[in-house]
Design an enzyme around this catalytic site. Structure first.
Site, PDB file in Angstrom:
ATOM      1  N   LEU A  75       0.953  -1.311  -0.037  1.00 30.68           N
ATOM      2  CA  LEU A  75      -0.126   0.042   0.018  1.00 30.68           C
ATOM      3  C   LEU A  75       0.865   1.230   0.087  1.00 30.68           C
ATOM      4  O   LEU A  75       1.343   1.862   1.018  1.00 30.68           O
ATOM      5  CB  LEU A  75      -1.050   0.071   1.407  1.00 30.68           C
ATOM      6  CG  LEU A  75      -2.088   1.159   1.270  1.00 30.68           C
ATOM      7  CD1 LEU A  75      -2.837   1.161   0.102  1.00 30.68           C
ATOM      8  CD2 LEU A  75      -2.542   1.223   2.493  1.00 30.68           C
ATOM      9  N   ALA A  76       1.369   1.708  -1.088  1.00 26.28           N
ATOM     10  CA  ALA A  76       2.251   2.893  -1.359  1.00 26.28           C
ATOM     11  C   ALA A  76       1.404   4.158  -0.947  1.00 26.28           C
ATOM     12  O   ALA A  76       0.571   4.359  -1.417  1.00 26.28           O
ATOM     13  CB  ALA A  76       2.737   2.950  -2.910  1.00 26.28           C
ATOM     14  N   HIS A  77       1.845   5.002  -0.047  1.00 28.12           N
ATOM     15  CA  HIS A  77       1.304   6.267   0.407  1.00 28.12           C
ATOM     16  C   HIS A  77       2.375   7.228   1.087  1.00 28.12           C
ATOM     17  O   HIS A  77       3.466   6.436   1.705  1.00 28.12           O
ATOM     18  CB  HIS A  77       0.092   6.097   1.047  1.00 28.12           C
ATOM     19  CG  HIS A  77       0.427   5.360   2.407  1.00 28.12           C
ATOM     20  ND1 HIS A  77       0.747   4.177   2.931  1.00 28.12           N
ATOM     21  CD2 HIS A  77       0.301   5.794   3.703  1.00 28.12           C
ATOM     22  CE1 HIS A  77       0.843   3.779   4.039  1.00 28.12           C
ATOM     23  NE2 HIS A  77       0.737   4.670   4.653  1.00 28.12           N
ATOM     24  N   SER A  78       2.081   8.254   1.223  1.00 29.23           N
ATOM     25  CA  SER A  78       2.711   9.229   2.090  1.00 29.23           C
ATOM     26  C   SER A  78       1.741   9.979   2.802  1.00 29.23           C
ATOM     27  O   SER A  78       0.630   9.526   2.969  1.00 29.23           O
ATOM     28  CB  SER A  78       3.794  10.115   1.394  1.00 29.23           C
ATOM     29  OG  SER A  78       4.461  11.003   2.179  1.00 29.23           O
TER      30      SER A  78
END
Lengths: 150, 90
Positions: free
Chosen positions: A65-68
């Site tokens: 789950l790619a996020h910033s």
């Protein structure tokens, strides 16, 4: 509501090619940008998050789950959905290699809970996730999501 | 019982983990309040919590807290979460 609702045109890439984890995260960021959820700068922020905190975003076998964090580079809450032709390692001890990357952009901590709830439902269902991994086209993947969308 | 789920940013993985932890609690017929937190505020929140759930990578960052820190490998697997919660609660 089907998860497909939160994946507007441009947000989905099926059997995409990435040579490493940065490439895979970049695909998810480009899809968020194309879908209008984020500016290109958010892609760099997602990569930096993994560089700083490690591959903790790889939260299930083969799934990242790619996020910033919420930032000026986020335009609205949104998701992207990427499946990879060949899985790439993220450095996760338990869940490598990764062949599904979901990109997530959020404006705050609470505004996207309905979307997260639907995402949780989809990725917590092993059969559904297997069908999405096997999908050979965007239409096929959306068909899988629409068939289970409540 | 208060449970804190921890991730890097508090918007993504901890939210998913909170949702699946609530599912695990329901399956175990346990009452609990679950809150999602980012690593920056997790230490403070862990002071009033009984259990902290997080990933192996972030468990090291949380360090020494009075709450019991449990590492979850698969955030989407409410059975793993339930099993580890049951073990922790003895």
């Amino acid at each position: 509501m089907s998860l497909s609702t939160w994946l507007p045109e441009g947000a989905v890439r099926i059997r995409a090619e990435a040579s490493d984890w940065r490439g895979a995260v970049r695909l998810s960021g480009e899809a968020l940008t194309e879908a209008g959820a984020a500016e290109p700068a958010y892609t760099d922020e997602m990569i930096r998050t993994i560089e700083e905190l490690g591959p903790y975003i790889v939260i299930a076998p083969g799934f990242a789950l790619a996020h910033s964090r919420p930032s000026p580079a986020v335009r609205r809450a949104g998701l992207s959905w990427i499946t990879l032709r060949e899985a790439v390692p993220f450095g996760s001890a338990k869940n490598d290699p990764v062949d599904v990357v979901v990109g997530l952009a959020a404006l705050d901590h609470e505004g996207h809970l309905e979307m997260m709830s639907e995402l949780a439902r989809v990725i917590s269902d092993p059969e559904l996730l297997a069908a999405l991994r096997a999908a050979g086209s965007e239409d096929e993947a959306r068909g899988v999501l629409d068939a289970v969308g409540s | 019982m208060k449970i804190v789920t921890v991730c890097g940013m508090g918007i993504g993985t901890s939210v998913l983990l909170k949702m699946n932890t609530e599912k695990a609690l329901r399956a175990l017929d346990l009452d609990g309040e679950v809150e999602a937190a980012d690593i920056g505020v997790a230490r403070g929140m862990a002071r009033s919590a009984q259990i902290v759930l997080t990933s192996a990578e972030l468990a090291e960052e949380i360090g020494d807290v009075s709450a019991q820190v449990i590492v979850i490998d698969n955030f989407t697997d409410s059975e793993e979460i339930g099993r580890k919660l049951s073990e922790a609660l003895g």
